[in-house]
Design a protein around this motif. Sequence first.
Motif, PDB file in Angstrom:
ATOM      1  N   ILE A 334       7.175   4.832 -11.365  1.00 27.80           N
ATOM      2  CA  ILE A 334       6.033   4.550 -12.067  1.00 27.80           C
ATOM      3  C   ILE A 334       5.933   5.520 -13.436  1.00 27.80           C
ATOM      4  CG2 ILE A 334       4.292   6.184 -11.243  1.00 27.80           C
ATOM      5  CD1 ILE A 334       2.270   3.857 -11.820  1.00 27.80           C
ATOM      6  N   ALA A 335       6.012   4.836 -14.503  1.00 26.32           N
ATOM      7  CA  ALA A 335       5.699   5.510 -15.802  1.00 26.32           C
ATOM      8  C   ALA A 335       4.412   4.994 -16.388  1.00 26.32           C
ATOM      9  CB  ALA A 335       6.754   5.052 -16.855  1.00 26.32           C
ATOM     10  N   ILE A 336       3.664   5.829 -16.860  1.00 28.27           N
ATOM     11  CA  ILE A 336       2.396   5.783 -17.631  1.00 28.27           C
ATOM     12  C   ILE A 336       2.570   6.369 -18.736  1.00 28.27           C
ATOM     13  CG2 ILE A 336      -0.142   5.730 -17.205  1.00 28.27           C
ATOM     14  CD1 ILE A 336       0.378   6.561 -14.244  1.00 28.27           C
ATOM     15  N   ALA A 337       2.017   5.555 -19.931  1.00 30.29           N
ATOM     16  CA  ALA A 337       1.966   5.973 -21.388  1.00 30.29           C
ATOM     17  C   ALA A 337       0.793   5.959 -21.983  1.00 30.29           C
ATOM     18  CB  ALA A 337       3.341   5.341 -22.077  1.00 30.29           C
ATOM     19  N   LEU A 347       3.696  10.318 -22.047  1.00 28.35           N
ATOM     20  CA  LEU A 347       3.700  10.069 -20.620  1.00 28.35           C
ATOM     21  C   LEU A 347       3.069  10.900 -19.837  1.00 28.35           C
ATOM     22  CD1 LEU A 347       7.266   9.260 -20.657  1.00 28.35           C
ATOM     23  CD2 LEU A 347       5.797   7.657 -19.939  1.00 28.35           C
ATOM     24  N   ALA A 348       2.542  10.397 -18.616  1.00 29.78           N
ATOM     25  CA  ALA A 348       1.988  11.226 -17.363  1.00 29.78           C
ATOM     26  C   ALA A 348       2.885  11.576 -16.254  1.00 29.78           C
ATOM     27  CB  ALA A 348       0.551  10.910 -17.263  1.00 29.78           C
ATOM     28  N   PRO A 349       3.958  12.464 -16.758  1.00 35.72           N
ATOM     29  CA  PRO A 349       5.162  12.564 -15.393  1.00 35.72           C
ATOM     30  C   PRO A 349       4.429  13.348 -14.193  1.00 35.72           C
ATOM     31  CG  PRO A 349       5.116  14.346 -17.189  1.00 35.72           C
ATOM     32  CD  PRO A 349       4.166  13.314 -17.813  1.00 35.72           C
ATOM     33  N   ASN A 350       3.491  14.265 -14.181  1.00 37.88           N
ATOM     34  CA  ASN A 350       2.691  15.000 -13.158  1.00 37.88           C
ATOM     35  C   ASN A 350       2.196  14.025 -12.364  1.00 37.88           C
ATOM     36  OD1 ASN A 350       4.114  17.449 -14.133  1.00 37.88           O
ATOM     37  ND2 ASN A 350       1.863  18.144 -14.953  1.00 37.88           N
ATOM     38  N   THR A 351       1.393  13.015 -12.979  1.00 42.98           N
ATOM     39  CA  THR A 351       0.883  11.940 -12.268  1.00 42.98           C
ATOM     40  C   THR A 351       1.721  11.020 -11.555  1.00 42.98           C
ATOM     41  OG1 THR A 351      -1.369  12.157 -13.889  1.00 42.98           O
ATOM     42  CG2 THR A 351      -1.106  10.070 -12.427  1.00 42.98           C
ATOM     43  N   LEU A 372      -5.004  12.736 -14.048  1.00 47.12           N
ATOM     44  CA  LEU A 372      -4.911  12.311 -15.489  1.00 47.12           C
ATOM     45  C   LEU A 372      -5.882  13.144 -16.147  1.00 47.12           C
ATOM     46  CD1 LEU A 372      -4.752   8.516 -15.409  1.00 47.12           C
ATOM     47  CD2 LEU A 372      -2.924   9.875 -16.171  1.00 47.12           C
ATOM     48  N   CYS A 373      -7.315  13.458 -15.755  1.00 48.50           N
ATOM     49  CA  CYS A 373      -7.923  14.423 -16.459  1.00 48.50           C
ATOM     50  C   CYS A 373      -7.412  15.908 -16.603  1.00 48.50           C
ATOM     51  CB  CYS A 373      -9.271  14.413 -15.689  1.00 48.50           C
ATOM     52  SG  CYS A 373     -10.299  12.809 -15.629  1.00 48.50           S
ATOM     53  N   GLN A 374      -6.630  16.114 -15.549  1.00 45.74           N
ATOM     54  CA  GLN A 374      -5.971  17.759 -15.727  1.00 45.74           C
ATOM     55  C   GLN A 374      -4.760  17.444 -16.623  1.00 45.74           C
ATOM     56  OE1 GLN A 374      -5.137  18.677 -11.790  1.00 45.74           O
ATOM     57  NE2 GLN A 374      -7.435  19.027 -11.417  1.00 45.74           N
ATOM     58  N   GLU A 375      -4.088  16.410 -16.476  1.00 38.10           N
ATOM     59  CA  GLU A 375      -2.645  16.146 -17.358  1.00 38.10           C
ATOM     60  C   GLU A 375      -2.986  15.618 -18.856  1.00 38.10           C
ATOM     61  OE1 GLU A 375       1.590  14.680 -16.751  1.00 38.10           O
ATOM     62  OE2 GLU A 375      -0.093  13.890 -15.509  1.00 38.10           O
ATOM     63  N   LEU A 376      -4.074  15.344 -19.299  1.00 40.92           N
ATOM     64  CA  LEU A 376      -4.250  14.836 -20.593  1.00 40.92           C
ATOM     65  C   LEU A 376      -5.723  15.177 -21.115  1.00 40.92           C
ATOM     66  CD1 LEU A 376      -2.705  11.246 -20.255  1.00 40.92           C
ATOM     67  CD2 LEU A 376      -1.804  13.151 -21.293  1.00 40.92           C
ATOM     68  N   PRO A 377      -5.924  16.613 -21.385  1.00 45.45           N
ATOM     69  CA  PRO A 377      -7.291  17.086 -21.470  1.00 45.45           C
ATOM     70  C   PRO A 377      -7.787  16.778 -22.814  1.00 45.45           C
ATOM     71  CG  PRO A 377      -5.570  18.854 -21.498  1.00 45.45           C
ATOM     72  CD  PRO A 377      -4.844  17.824 -21.162  1.00 45.45           C
ATOM     73  N   LEU A 378      -7.082  16.663 -23.803  1.00 51.19           N
ATOM     74  CA  LEU A 378      -7.256  16.502 -25.086  1.00 51.19           C
ATOM     75  C   LEU A 378      -8.282  17.367 -25.700  1.00 51.19           C
ATOM     76  CD1 LEU A 378      -6.759  14.200 -27.214  1.00 51.19           C
ATOM     77  CD2 LEU A 378      -9.096  13.348 -26.710  1.00 51.19           C
ATOM     78  N   ASP A 379      -7.956  18.507 -26.512  1.00 50.72           N
ATOM     79  CA  ASP A 379      -8.539  19.468 -27.050  1.00 50.72           C
ATOM     80  C   ASP A 379      -9.861  19.074 -27.962  1.00 50.72           C
ATOM     81  OD1 ASP A 379      -8.816  21.728 -29.570  1.00 50.72           O
ATOM     82  OD2 ASP A 379      -8.196  22.586 -27.715  1.00 50.72           O
ATOM     83  N   ALA A 380     -10.666  19.634 -27.979  1.00 50.83           N
ATOM     84  CA  ALA A 380     -12.089  19.507 -28.480  1.00 50.83           C
ATOM     85  C   ALA A 380     -11.959  19.350 -29.885  1.00 50.83           C
ATOM     86  CB  ALA A 380     -13.162  20.614 -28.251  1.00 50.83           C
ATOM     87  N   SER A 381     -10.917  20.010 -30.718  1.00 47.72           N
ATOM     88  CA  SER A 381     -10.831  19.931 -31.897  1.00 47.72           C
ATOM     89  C   SER A 381      -9.855  18.941 -32.628  1.00 47.72           C
ATOM     90  CB  SER A 381     -10.167  21.307 -32.601  1.00 47.72           C
ATOM     91  OG  SER A 381      -9.152  21.659 -31.982  1.00 47.72           O
ATOM     92  N   ALA A 382      -9.227  18.135 -31.429  1.00 45.72           N
ATOM     93  CA  ALA A 382      -8.380  16.818 -31.763  1.00 45.72           C
ATOM     94  C   ALA A 382      -8.772  15.999 -32.856  1.00 45.72           C
ATOM     95  CB  ALA A 382      -8.023  15.940 -30.587  1.00 45.72           C
ATOM     96  N   PRO A 383      -7.734  15.626 -33.886  1.00 45.98           N
ATOM     97  CA  PRO A 383      -8.331  14.622 -34.882  1.00 45.98           C
ATOM     98  C   PRO A 383      -8.653  13.203 -34.307  1.00 45.98           C
ATOM     99  CG  PRO A 383      -6.182  15.707 -35.303  1.00 45.98           C
ATOM    100  CD  PRO A 383      -6.449  16.008 -33.736  1.00 45.98           C
ATOM    101  N   GLY A 384      -9.521  12.864 -34.971  1.00 43.66           N
ATOM    102  CA  GLY A 384     -10.302  11.426 -34.312  1.00 43.66           C
ATOM    103  C   GLY A 384     -11.563  11.579 -33.740  1.00 43.66           C
ATOM    104  N   GLY A 385     -11.768  12.795 -33.268  1.00 50.81           N
ATOM    105  CA  GLY A 385     -12.902  12.766 -32.541  1.00 50.81           C
ATOM    106  C   GLY A 385     -13.152  12.038 -31.409  1.00 50.81           C
ATOM    107  N   MET A 386     -14.344  11.771 -30.923  1.00 50.47           N
ATOM    108  CA  MET A 386     -14.773  11.066 -29.604  1.00 50.47           C
ATOM    109  C   MET A 386     -13.916  11.642 -28.311  1.00 50.47           C
ATOM    110  SD  MET A 386     -15.072   7.235 -31.181  1.00 50.47           S
ATOM    111  CE  MET A 386     -13.346   7.112 -31.637  1.00 50.47           C
TER     112      MET A 386
END
Length: 625
Positions: A334-337, A347-351, A372-386
Amino acid sequence: GIVMSMYALLRNAAKPSMRDLEVAFQGNLCRCTGYRPILEGYKTFTKEFACGMGDKCCKVKGKECGGGANNTDDKLFKRSEFQPFDPSQEPIFPPELQLTAAYDEESLVFRSDRVTWYRPTRLEELLQLKADHPQAKLIVGNTEVGVEVKFKHFLYPVLINPVKVPELLEVCETEDSIYFGAAVSLMDIDAYLRKRIEEMPETQTRLFQCTVDMLHYFAGKQIRNVACLGGNIMTGSPISDMNPVLTAAGVRLEVASRAGGRRSVHMGTGFFTGYRRNIIEAHETLLGIHFQKTTPDQHVVAFKQARRRDDDIAIVNSAVNVNFKPGTNVVKSIAIAFGGMAPTTVLAPNTSKLMVGQPWNHALVERVAESLCQELPLDASAPGGMIAYRRALVVSLFFKSYLAISRKLCDAGIMPPDAVPQKDLSGADKFHTPTLRSSQLFERVASNQANHDPIGKPKVHASALKQATGEAIYTDDIPRMDGELYLAFVLSTKAHAKITKLDASEALALEGVEAFFSAQDLTEHQNEVGPVFHDEYVFANGEVHCYGQIIGAIAAANQTLAQRAARLVRVEYSELQPVIVTIEQAIEHKSYFPDYPRFLTKGDVEKAFAEADHVYESSCRMGGQ
């Protein structure tokens, strides 16, 4: 623009469907009239056209349209008032004016003082240009570079237009894939894939179906008519609609260079190396993309979440490409992008790794959500907000993918029918635009009502016909006068600062720039403006009080030159203190509106009451007088 979109649709389809109508207007925005009256008029051209009253239609009941006790009507015009449609009289480009097609088929070069534009016709010529100018931009639809040049003021000295190179326009099919040249338009890809979806077994076309589903939400039809998939890949936007699909599918790309010849690369792990960068070298050219045919045990789905459904960029999008062990629901690979969760499509290779060998069921979904929550945490200062919303969308879009694939497995008998609760299955559905059903009725006036009496009559807007036919004259339609100059403003880039230096020498050195104006060119009185109190300035006088305040103006021979010169005016600032952005800060620094409260009086009220012959007094209370 709306009229031309409909005209183009009718030129290409004599009797379009409501879906055709919906797609045709994806790229048209209307912020005044609203879409109901526009679609109300244009739906009369469609196959499905019927009265918006449905089974209550007057014609169904054997009456004349609009008749009945209410004495209403829905006719705004009479067909006899318009000239009958004659296809032979359509305004097309006069063939006799096209003396030769030679220029359309040969290599061309256009040069200006800052940019050179090449249009090669042979692959060898294209590869040589890229070897000589590795940083050159390839332009097909100009939907990305055009925005960068016009709004971000980027300068690309060398531009190459490869739309006449046959190898980049090739479409061919092999036993295991369909190949599209990198310059083939998105609409041509869409049309070809839709044709093959109808002709081929469903099990082989799942990637094709996923692609056309996503292309429906890719910008608007006008953009898809000219934009190409190669440009989308090479631009590498982190919120691209198609890159997650191509990455999850691991599509094969053909690239070539003058020195290295041809080679193949795969989209997937390691393809994107950074923000808008990939492993294709600067001197190489992307030739085409292979869309592989799927197998019976392979499923590909993709979803996009944006602020609106049509003609909008994604907040987060996802694609899932899963292979099951033959005849089972056990994950083989499986590949998840995802797009919108990093500077590149990721991609989420660990998942994916933890899913291999596991049965496709609800228990797996729980583990995937946590991973997925652990693999793609998204930093609080990431552009785009939300940030929290985008994190939630990652799990949500995967769950939609799980439901969509589970439904396919249930239909194939691989999973039991009750494997997914019935109430959850609709979560896999995409939005379906409901059929437009509306009707505008108005009171029928008496036949003897005077023509000059407008009461009760539906009136056409005074400028409607000129606007709809393109005859209305706007500022840009007015012919240029001899000696006319264009004015471009120099705007403040600070919100609260003192101007310490204003230097227009670099701008004035440009040929065609005639003058620069600022507060120094006006007297103090001339520079003051305002509707009642002259408490504002034409040009900022020493200090700026808001971002975008006018500091000066450039007068030049044309718009492009004036705006370019305005950006060359150097303004230096000294930040002013204190910075006050809240009410609490205003109170702390005693920053109050001057002369408050302010009264507007006329005459002497007390004296008028004293001299009045009669004074009437009344008191009011809740519920009575």
